[in-house]
Design a protein around this motif. Structure first.
Motif, short mmCIF file in Angstrom:
data_model
loop_
_atom_site.label_atom_id
_atom_site.label_comp_id
_atom_site.label_asym_id
_atom_site.label_seq_id
_atom_site.Cartn_x
_atom_site.Cartn_y
_atom_site.Cartn_z
N UNK A 384 28.75 13.69 39.64
CA UNK A 384 28.55 12.25 39.50
C UNK A 384 27.48 11.74 40.47
N UNK A 385 27.47 12.30 41.68
CA UNK A 385 26.46 11.88 42.66
C UNK A 385 25.06 12.24 42.20
N UNK A 426 18.82 -4.43 35.44
CA UNK A 426 19.14 -3.05 35.80
C UNK A 426 20.39 -2.99 36.67
N UNK A 427 20.41 -3.79 37.72
CA UNK A 427 21.57 -3.78 38.61
C UNK A 427 22.83 -4.24 37.88
N UNK A 428 22.68 -5.21 36.99
CA UNK A 428 23.85 -5.77 36.30
C UNK A 428 24.48 -4.75 35.36
N UNK A 429 23.68 -4.12 34.49
CA UNK A 429 24.22 -3.22 33.49
C UNK A 429 24.60 -1.85 34.07
N UNK A 469 31.06 1.53 48.95
CA UNK A 469 29.86 0.92 49.52
C UNK A 469 28.80 1.93 49.96
N UNK A 470 29.12 3.01 50.67
CA UNK A 470 28.05 3.90 51.15
C UNK A 470 27.14 4.44 50.05
N UNK A 471 27.74 4.99 48.99
CA UNK A 471 26.93 5.56 47.91
C UNK A 471 26.18 4.46 47.17
N UNK A 472 26.89 3.37 46.88
CA UNK A 472 26.27 2.29 46.11
C UNK A 472 25.08 1.68 46.84
N UNK A 495 10.82 -10.21 53.74
CA UNK A 495 10.75 -10.11 52.28
C UNK A 495 11.41 -8.82 51.80
N UNK A 496 11.15 -7.71 52.46
CA UNK A 496 11.74 -6.43 52.04
C UNK A 496 13.26 -6.45 52.20
N UNK A 497 13.73 -6.96 53.34
CA UNK A 497 15.17 -7.02 53.57
C UNK A 497 15.85 -7.90 52.52
N UNK A 498 15.28 -9.05 52.22
CA UNK A 498 15.88 -9.96 51.24
C UNK A 498 15.83 -9.35 49.84
N UNK A 499 14.76 -8.62 49.53
CA UNK A 499 14.63 -7.93 48.24
C UNK A 499 15.79 -6.94 48.05
N UNK A 500 16.08 -6.18 49.09
CA UNK A 500 17.18 -5.20 49.01
C UNK A 500 18.54 -5.88 49.01
N UNK A 501 18.69 -6.96 49.77
CA UNK A 501 19.97 -7.67 49.83
C UNK A 501 20.33 -8.25 48.47
N UNK A 502 19.34 -8.85 47.80
CA UNK A 502 19.60 -9.44 46.48
C UNK A 502 20.02 -8.36 45.49
N UNK A 503 19.33 -7.22 45.50
CA UNK A 503 19.72 -6.14 44.60
C UNK A 503 21.13 -5.65 44.84
N UNK A 504 21.51 -5.52 46.09
CA UNK A 504 22.86 -5.04 46.41
C UNK A 504 23.93 -6.06 46.03
N UNK A 505 23.65 -7.34 46.23
CA UNK A 505 24.65 -8.36 45.89
C UNK A 505 24.86 -8.40 44.38
N UNK A 506 23.78 -8.36 43.60
CA UNK A 506 23.93 -8.33 42.14
C UNK A 506 24.73 -7.11 41.71
N UNK A 507 24.46 -5.98 42.35
CA UNK A 507 25.19 -4.75 42.05
C UNK A 507 26.68 -4.91 42.34
#
Length: 637
Positions: A384-385, A426-429, A469-472, A495-507
């Motif tokens: 799976x990993x 992508x993150x949603x589906x 959380x770690x894998x995700x 900008x980079x930190x916020x870009x990654x934060x938004x992706x993780x929150x949607x995920x």
């Protein structure tokens, strides 16, 4: 520990359409005594599993009647600590060895400082040579023995088993019943449901409780069944199996339908007064009285296998009374199965810890044990990993190729929007479908462990959330980093930190929705509900970008309920905000070369990326709370 139930009724109600409900168990009575192996028998639909669920406490809604232990009203919390329920489907935690599964069960069920009896129990059940085998590689009989071994860790005095021989071959079935017989002979009360067993198997049971149409048509010793049938004018031929004879040849004999013959059922039910009369082959004075159990006394004498003497039990309408020596065992000691079988006191192993808490461990200890177990399982699931890693890397590369170095081109405003929408989708589906497909099976296993008093729901849910959380987060960071630099977004740390934060929150929001669906629906229904649940969020996400200034206020409020819309807006504000300089323009005129013009066109110039993130966090907390409530609903009895 003797179990008794009087005038027990179980009614199943339709959860959607209100109505009177269907009565599955109809006012039955009975008594299951310690040291005996009891079989609840009957045709399909007779109410066997329903009766087992009710007397075990697995189902409590719609139940009326009296449930007693040793003649006293049953304390449900204490009874659950001193009993266990083994489901028909042998579900075990995957990717753990037999020994690891035993040790984890011991950590949950035994207080700290108590010697873990894993090796001893495995030796007695014939699983010691398989202790390093993964649980999902065991045979059917080995899985059944492991199910029993896991519950034997804290030595409960009562065992409930639903169809323990289902799906097993003849030899394995015989071994399983012999094991249950051994457990019963050590003083436990072992109750199981079973279809018509063969004669060689039927005679191994001490007591039979036969149901038909939700009513009791026989209760008593298996040896007394044939004399009982003869006493009511029905002679069982020598070559017939009594278990088959009473169910098939009597219930269905004069019936031309596929259901029980009501007349025959009524006759046999009246003979036993719906379970109030116990037919015993070991009564000292057998009488022909039909006096109900509530108004009569039965004195039963039986001799144990070691022939150490005859034990006398008097059954009355008050309680089951007998003389035994009180047993006090130190809390830091353990007793082997072989030693328990030779103890002078038949109650030596029946030690029930008196505690106000249902669980022997604290919530923090449960959380720690669960978290370690889940992280171990995740690390061992290499397939799976690898699949998830390849999926994220390939999708990141494809998105990067599609929008390669276009993030600084002022002439491709619509491509910029497509990129932001594509990333959010992508993150949603990606995260919503995995729990929908996987989690329903895990819920069944967790429900069994939770009911048997391994751990509480709150520490389990907390450990489940943290373990993912770690894998995700790692996979999301790989995806975000690859896309961020391939599409050419100007690099700044905020900008980079916020870009990654938004992706993780949607995920995390999407995963919460998937878990909420998986906790309440089956895989089949979840596959239909999952995409349907995303559709409204997606529709609101792409609505009105070309006429943003003309969107009504009420519609703007509704759009805030879509976490995908909030994610798209936050992504646009991150890519084109944070002091972004004008984009390059290789055309004669680029209307959207200035980021401020683009955000004004989209009517988000006054929006805050932190506000959008706060809305998504609120939605994430809401859907995960919904998942928690869904689990509570599924685990409710």
């Amino acid at each position: 520990m003797d179990l008794e139930f009087r005038n027990l009724t179980y009614t199943v109600y339709n959860k959607i359409v209100r109505g009177p409900g269907k009565q599955v168990v109809k006012g039955v009575s009975g008594r299951f005594m310690s040291g005996q192996l009891i079989a609840i028998m009957g045709p399909s639909g007779a109410g066997k599993s329903s009766l087992l669920n009710v007397i075990s406490g697995y189902k409590s809604a719609g139940v009326t009647g009296e449930l007693l232990v040793n003649g006293q009203a049953r304390d449900e919390q204490q009874f659950k600590r001193s009993s266990c329920y083994i489901t028909q489907e042998d579900l075990h935690q995957p990717l753990l060895t037999v020994r690891e599964a035993m040790d984890v069960a011991a950590k949950f069920k035994l207080p700290r400082g108590v010697k873990i009896p894993s090796e001893e129990i495995l030796q007695q059940l014939g699983l010691l040579e398989h202790q390093h085998t993964k649980t999902d590689l065991l045979s059917g009989g080995q899985k059944k023995r492991l199910s029993i071994a896991l519950e034997l860790v804290n030595n409960p005095p009562v065992f409930f088993l639903d169809e323990p021989t289902s799906g097993l071959d003849t030899v394995t079935t015989l071994q399983c019943v012999k094991l249950l017989k051994q457990l019963a002979r050590q003083g436990r009360t072992v109750v199981c449901t079973i279809h018509q067993p063969p004669a060689s198997l039927f005679e191994m049971f001490d007591q039979a409780y036969v149901l038909a149409d939700g009513r009791c048509i026989y209760q008593g010793d298996t040896e007394a069944m044939v004399p009982h049938l003869r006493s009511i004018g029905l002679v069982c031929p020598r070559h017939h199996n009594p278990a088959d004879f009473i169910v098939i040849f009597y219930i269905f004999f004069f019936s031309y339908r596929s259901t029980e013959n009501p007349e025959n059922v009524n006759i046999m039910c009246n003979e036993t007064l719906n379970g109030k009369i116990y037919k015993s082959s070991k009564l000292e004075n057998i009488t022909t009285t039909s006096e109900p159990m509530n108004n009569m006394q039965l004195k039963i004498c039986y001799q144990t296998e070691d022939e150490s003497g005859e034990t006398e039990i008097v059954l009355s309408n008050e309680k089951c009374t007998y003389k035994v020596q009180q047993y006090n065992e130190p809390s830091n000691s353990t007793i082997s199965l072989s030693r328990m079988s030779t103890d002078d006191s038949s109650l030596a192993w029946m030690k029930v810890q008196k505690s106000t808490s249902r669980f022997p461990t604290t919530y923090f200890q449960q959380f720690s044990i669960l978290l370690c177990r889940m992280l171990l399982q995740i690390s061992r699931n290499r397939q799976a990993l690898w699949i998830q890693t390849i999926h994220h890397v390939m999708c990141a590369v494809l998105v990067g190729i599609c929008f390669f170095k276009t993030a600084n081109d002022g002439a491709q405003m619509f491509n910029h929007l497509k990129m932001c929408v594509g990333l959010v989708i992508f993150f949603a589906y990606t995260q919503i479908m995995v729990p929908v497909l996987v989690y329903p099976q895990e819920v069944k296993l967790v429900k069994k462990e939770h009911f048997n008093g391994w751990y509480g729901l709150l520490p389990y849910y907390a450990a489940l959330t943290v373990s993912k959380l770690p894998v995700q987060i790692s996979l999301n960071m790989i995806f975000c980093t690859t896309v961020f630099f391939m599409v050419g977004v100007p690099f700044t740390i905020p900008r980079f930190v916020m870009f990654c934060v938004i992706g993780n929150i949607i995920s995390l929001v999407s995963e919460g929705i998937g878990m909420a669906i998986g906790s309440m629906f089956s895989v089949t229904n979840g596959c239909a509900i999952g995409p349907a649940a995303i559709a409204p969020f997606l529709g609101l996400a792409i609505y009105g970008f070309d006429f943003a200034h003309r969107i009504p206020l009420i519609m703007n409020i509704i759009m805030k309920t879509s976490y995908i819309r909030c994610g798209v807006v936050a992504m646009v504000l991150t890519v084109f905000g944070f002091g972004r300089k004008p984009l390059e323009c290789k055309e004669m005129y680029c209307h959207f070369a200035k980021p401020d013009v683009l955000m004004k066109y989209l009517d988000i110039e006054n929006s805050s990326v932190y506000f959008e993130i706060a809305i998504m966090v609120f939605i994430m907390v809401s859907v995960r709370f919904l998942c928690y409530m869904g689990l509570r609903w599924r685990f409710a009895t």
